[in-house]
Design an enzyme around this catalytic site. Structure first.
Site, PDB file in Angstrom:
ATOM      1  N   PHE A 125       0.814  -1.229  -0.034  1.00 32.17           N
ATOM      2  CA  PHE A 125       0.072  -0.244  -0.137  1.00 32.17           C
ATOM      3  C   PHE A 125       0.891   1.355  -0.031  1.00 32.17           C
ATOM      4  CE2 PHE A 125      -2.389   3.158   2.587  1.00 32.17           C
ATOM      5  CZ  PHE A 125      -3.576   3.088   2.132  1.00 32.17           C
ATOM      6  N   ALA A 126       0.864   2.292  -1.061  1.00 33.48           N
ATOM      7  CA  ALA A 126       1.953   3.100  -1.238  1.00 33.48           C
ATOM      8  C   ALA A 126       1.472   4.256  -1.212  1.00 33.48           C
ATOM      9  CB  ALA A 126       2.662   2.764  -2.640  1.00 33.48           C
ATOM     10  N   GLY A 131       7.277  14.246   1.972  1.00 37.40           N
ATOM     11  CA  GLY A 131       6.353  15.437   2.173  1.00 37.40           C
ATOM     12  C   GLY A 131       4.993  15.237   2.456  1.00 37.40           C
ATOM     13  N   GLN A 287       5.580  -6.900  46.289  1.00 36.44           N
ATOM     14  CA  GLN A 287       4.269  -6.213  45.921  1.00 36.44           C
ATOM     15  C   GLN A 287       4.309  -5.421  44.579  1.00 36.44           C
ATOM     16  OE1 GLN A 287       2.876  -2.880  48.642  1.00 36.44           O
ATOM     17  NE2 GLN A 287       0.924  -4.050  48.513  1.00 36.44           N
ATOM     18  N   GLU A 379      -0.498   4.288  10.164  1.00 34.45           N
ATOM     19  CA  GLU A 379      -1.871   4.641   9.921  1.00 34.45           C
ATOM     20  C   GLU A 379      -2.812   5.418  11.250  1.00 34.45           C
ATOM     21  OE1 GLU A 379      -3.808   0.814   9.439  1.00 34.45           O
ATOM     22  OE2 GLU A 379      -1.783  -0.127   8.912  1.00 34.45           O
TER      23      GLU A 379
HETATM   24  C1  LIG Z   1       6.986   0.606  10.247  1.00 34.30           C
HETATM   25  C2  LIG Z   1       6.307   1.466   9.264  1.00 34.30           C
HETATM   26  C3  LIG Z   1       5.515   1.094   8.232  1.00 34.30           C
HETATM   27  C4  LIG Z   1       5.026   1.876   7.443  1.00 34.30           C
HETATM   28  N1  LIG Z   1       4.261   1.570   6.095  1.00 34.30           N
HETATM   29  C5  LIG Z   1       3.853   2.001   5.337  1.00 34.30           C
HETATM   30  C6  LIG Z   1       3.070   1.651   4.258  1.00 34.30           C
HETATM   31  O1  LIG Z   1       3.083   0.251   3.980  1.00 34.30           O
HETATM   32  N2  LIG Z   1       2.354   2.457   3.413  1.00 34.30           N
HETATM   33  C7  LIG Z   1       2.319   3.905   3.398  1.00 34.30           C
HETATM   34  O2  LIG Z   1       1.752   4.437   2.837  1.00 34.30           O
HETATM   35  N3  LIG Z   1       3.078   4.417   4.747  1.00 34.30           N
HETATM   36  C8  LIG Z   1       3.861   3.496   5.702  1.00 34.30           C
HETATM   37  N4  LIG Z   1       4.304   4.200   6.820  1.00 34.30           N
HETATM   38  C9  LIG Z   1       4.409   5.558   6.966  1.00 34.30           C
HETATM   39  C10 LIG Z   1       3.217   6.123   8.040  1.00 34.30           C
HETATM   40  O3  LIG Z   1       2.185   5.923   7.467  1.00 34.30           O
HETATM   41  C11 LIG Z   1       3.719   7.446   8.140  1.00 34.30           C
HETATM   42  O4  LIG Z   1       5.019   7.435   8.845  1.00 34.30           O
HETATM   43  C12 LIG Z   1       2.736   8.125   9.077  1.00 34.30           C
HETATM   44  O5  LIG Z   1       1.612   8.561   8.250  1.00 34.30           O
HETATM   45  C13 LIG Z   1       3.301   9.225   9.928  1.00 34.30           C
HETATM   46  O6  LIG Z   1       3.757  10.259   8.863  1.00 34.30           O
HETATM   47  P1  LIG Z   1       5.270  10.793   9.227  1.00 34.30           P
HETATM   48  O7  LIG Z   1       6.068   9.962   9.559  1.00 34.30           O
HETATM   49  O8  LIG Z   1       5.728  11.724   7.949  1.00 34.30           O
HETATM   50  O9  LIG Z   1       4.914  11.942  10.326  1.00 34.30           O
HETATM   51  P2  LIG Z   1       4.690  13.469  10.261  1.00 34.30           P
HETATM   52  O10 LIG Z   1       3.476  13.510   9.762  1.00 34.30           O
HETATM   53  O11 LIG Z   1       5.680  14.274  10.150  1.00 34.30           O
HETATM   54  O12 LIG Z   1       4.158  13.564  11.887  1.00 34.30           O
HETATM   55  C14 LIG Z   1       5.452  13.508  12.931  1.00 34.30           C
HETATM   56  C15 LIG Z   1       4.596  13.660  14.302  1.00 34.30           C
HETATM   57  O13 LIG Z   1       4.060  14.915  14.208  1.00 34.30           O
HETATM   58  C16 LIG Z   1       3.042  14.767  15.061  1.00 34.30           C
HETATM   59  N5  LIG Z   1       1.872  15.190  14.319  1.00 34.30           N
HETATM   60  C17 LIG Z   1       1.461  14.857  12.991  1.00 34.30           C
HETATM   61  N6  LIG Z   1       0.090  15.345  12.695  1.00 34.30           N
HETATM   62  C18 LIG Z   1      -0.310  15.710  13.795  1.00 34.30           C
HETATM   63  C19 LIG Z   1      -1.333  16.410  14.085  1.00 34.30           C
HETATM   64  N7  LIG Z   1      -2.460  16.540  13.274  1.00 34.30           N
HETATM   65  N8  LIG Z   1      -1.831  16.704  15.640  1.00 34.30           N
HETATM   66  C20 LIG Z   1      -0.810  16.603  16.282  1.00 34.30           C
HETATM   67  N9  LIG Z   1       0.415  16.152  16.337  1.00 34.30           N
HETATM   68  C21 LIG Z   1       0.557  15.855  15.017  1.00 34.30           C
HETATM   69  C22 LIG Z   1       2.857  13.433  15.695  1.00 34.30           C
HETATM   70  O14 LIG Z   1       3.677  13.331  16.809  1.00 34.30           O
HETATM   71  C23 LIG Z   1       3.567  12.687  14.534  1.00 34.30           C
HETATM   72  O15 LIG Z   1       4.090  11.265  14.968  1.00 34.30           O
HETATM   73  C24 LIG Z   1       4.853   3.390   7.711  1.00 34.30           C
HETATM   74  C25 LIG Z   1       5.663   3.729   8.705  1.00 34.30           C
HETATM   75  C26 LIG Z   1       6.250   3.005   9.498  1.00 34.30           C
HETATM   76  C27 LIG Z   1       7.138   3.577  10.711  1.00 34.30           C
END
Ligand SMILES: Cc1cc2nc3c(=O)[nH]c(=O)nc-3n(C[C@H](O)[C@H](O)[C@H](O)COP(=O)(O)OP(=O)(O)OC[C@H]3O[C@@H](n4cnc5c(N)ncnc54)[C@H](O)[C@@H]3O)c2cc1C
Length: 395
Positions: A125-126, A131, A287, A379
């Site tokens: 699922f991509a 960004g 405990q 997710e």
């Molecule tokens: C092990 C793993 C497997 C994955 N597999 C897939 C996959 O198969 N397909 C796919 O499409 N993606 C996948 N992902 C990507 C994943 O969906 C994203 O990492 C996720 O959506 C978060 O996006 P980001 O990492 O860019 O964090 P960002 O969006 O940059 O967010 C970083 C942090 O900012 C804070 N934040 C963000 N938004 C908000 C908000 N609205 N309110 C308050 N705080 C906020 C939270 O603390 C968040 O953790 C995977 C990620 C991991 C770690």
């Protein structure tokens, strides 16, 4: 045992026991276990065995039909208690192919469903991009109309995909990707289209990423990858809805994965605290140790109740229905948030109660400790779930 609104019935308990038994006898021996190098690769023999056992087929009851969320949760919790690797392989197959089950054409299903349900083809699922993570609607993968020679804009026979996807589980080894790209100039969720992209399309390349979550994850690069109208999933411009419907089904089940990990950690801690002697008796007689175990058990059970309540709410009306805290959206967010946070506490506590041995590479808890972190991010990060719950409170 009496069945109440909050207990599994006899048949469901039998099903869970059978899945755990199959996992222990047939899947665990095939798992890569703790070889970090192998852990970065898709384990095809394991997936094919899950196909032979009929576990993957349960995810795909047929075209246009969603697996029951409750079924998905029972499967994920039961597998996670025995092998997180098997659990994750099953879940990713579901996540990657559900957009096709839900919105694919007859031809797409005929080509891929038997392969995916048997474990011969690996799905992914991509959606995420460097960004565009939590803010998935900001995705930038560009689908440019492919006019061919002498074509007019309205007569585009397809598109060329250019851009990047990141942190995609099963990439770059999957055989097919459900890919979300921008086909229109509209901002945000509008203008996004879902495509089924076979991995052998020219211009599609990728590389693995070395993550602490021990399942294969990678980056994908699209360099003029051709896709046609026959590759579209659902409607042109309706791709964001395709992605969200998939995530709506899977969100409570991430909680079920977390509950399975918490239960495995709790079982290990209960056994260890009874067997380990210190200060003239078993640890469990201290405990503070007993209280910690009690807290772990209570949080695990509370998480389980939220997860199954959310799954039942989803199944009652196919993911739509009452708004607010007790509708499927509110319940799914509470279940995912609470269960993933609870599992982090329970696994960390089990490590603490085991002492040094839990930190040795290859120990069950060492693996769970690495595995339990990521579901609080993917997710929908915990903070995103909190925002959903806060919104539902006022609906
Ligand atoms: C092990 C793993 C497997 C994955 N597999 C897939 C996959 O198969 N397909 C796919 O499409 N993606 C996948 N992902 C990507 C994943 O969906 C994203 O990492 C996720 O959506 C978060 O996006 P980001 O990492 O860019 O964090 P960002 O969006 O940059 O967010 C970083 C942090 O900012 C804070 N934040 C963000 N938004 C908000 C908000 N609205 N309110 C308050 N705080 C906020 C939270 O603390 C968040 O953790 C995977 C990620 C991991 C770690």
């Amino acid at each position: 045992m009496a069945t109440t609104a909050f207990a599994l019935d006899e048949e469901q308990r039998r099903f869970c026991a059978q899945v755990r038994e199959q996992a222990a006898e047939r899947l665990l021996p095939l798992a890569h276990k703790d070889d970090p190098a192998l852990g970065e690769r898709v384990n095809r023999p394991l997936l094919e065995e899950m196909g032979r056992l009929g576990l993957l087929a349960r995810l795909f009851p047929g075209a246009g039909r969603s697996a029951a969320a409750l079924d998905l949760c029972l499967l994920r919790e039961s597998l996670a208690q025995v092998s997180t690797e098997a659990e994750t392989a099953l879940a990713l197959q579901g996540l990657g192919f559900y957009p096709v089950v839900q919105s694919g054409s007859e031809a797409q299903l005929a080509r891929w469903l038997p392969e995916v349900a048997s474990g011969r083809a690996v799905a992914a699922f991509a959606l995420s991009e460097p960004g565009a993570g939590s803010d998935a609607a900001a995705l930038a993968l560009e689908a440019t109309p492919d006019l061919g020679t002498g074509g007019a804009a309205g007569a585009a026979r397809g598109w060329r995909l250019d851009g990047e996807k990141c942190w995609i589980s099963n990439a770059p080894e999957a055989d097919l990707y459900t890919v979300f790209a921008r086909t229109g100039p509209e901002a945000g969720a509008r203008g996004v289209t879902a495509f089924l992209v076979p991995a052998d399309r020219p211009g599609l390349t990728g590389e693995p990423l070395d993550m602490i979550s021990p399942h294969p994850i990678g980056r994908l690069r699209f360099d003029g990858v051709p896709v046609g109208r026959e590759d579209v999933l659902g409607e042109v411009g309706g791709g964001f809805r395709v992605a969200m419907r998939t995530l709506d089904l899977f969100r409570p089940s991430v909680g079920a994965f977390a509950v399975g990990m918490a239960q495995a950690a709790l079982d290990a801690a209960v056994a260890h605290a009874a067997a380990r002697e210190a200060f003239g008796g078993p640890l469990r007689e201290l405990q503070s140790v007993g209280h910690r175990l009690a807290e772990m058990a209570t949080r695990t059970e509370a998480a389980r109740l939220l997860v199954y309540a959310a799954a039942a709410a989803y199944d009652a009306n196919g993911g739509t229905g009452e708004a607010g805290l007790h509708g499927p959206t509110g319940r799914a967010a509470m279940a995912k948030l609470f269960a993933t946070e609870a599992a982090q506490y329970v696994v960390d506590s089990a490590v603490q109660l085991h002492g040094a041995r839990a930190l040795q590479r290859g120990h069950l808890l060492e693996r769970l400790y690495r595995e339990v972190r990521a579901p609080r991010v993917y997710e929908g990060a915990s903070e995103v779930q909190l925002s959903i719950i806060a919104r539902e409170l006022y609906r």
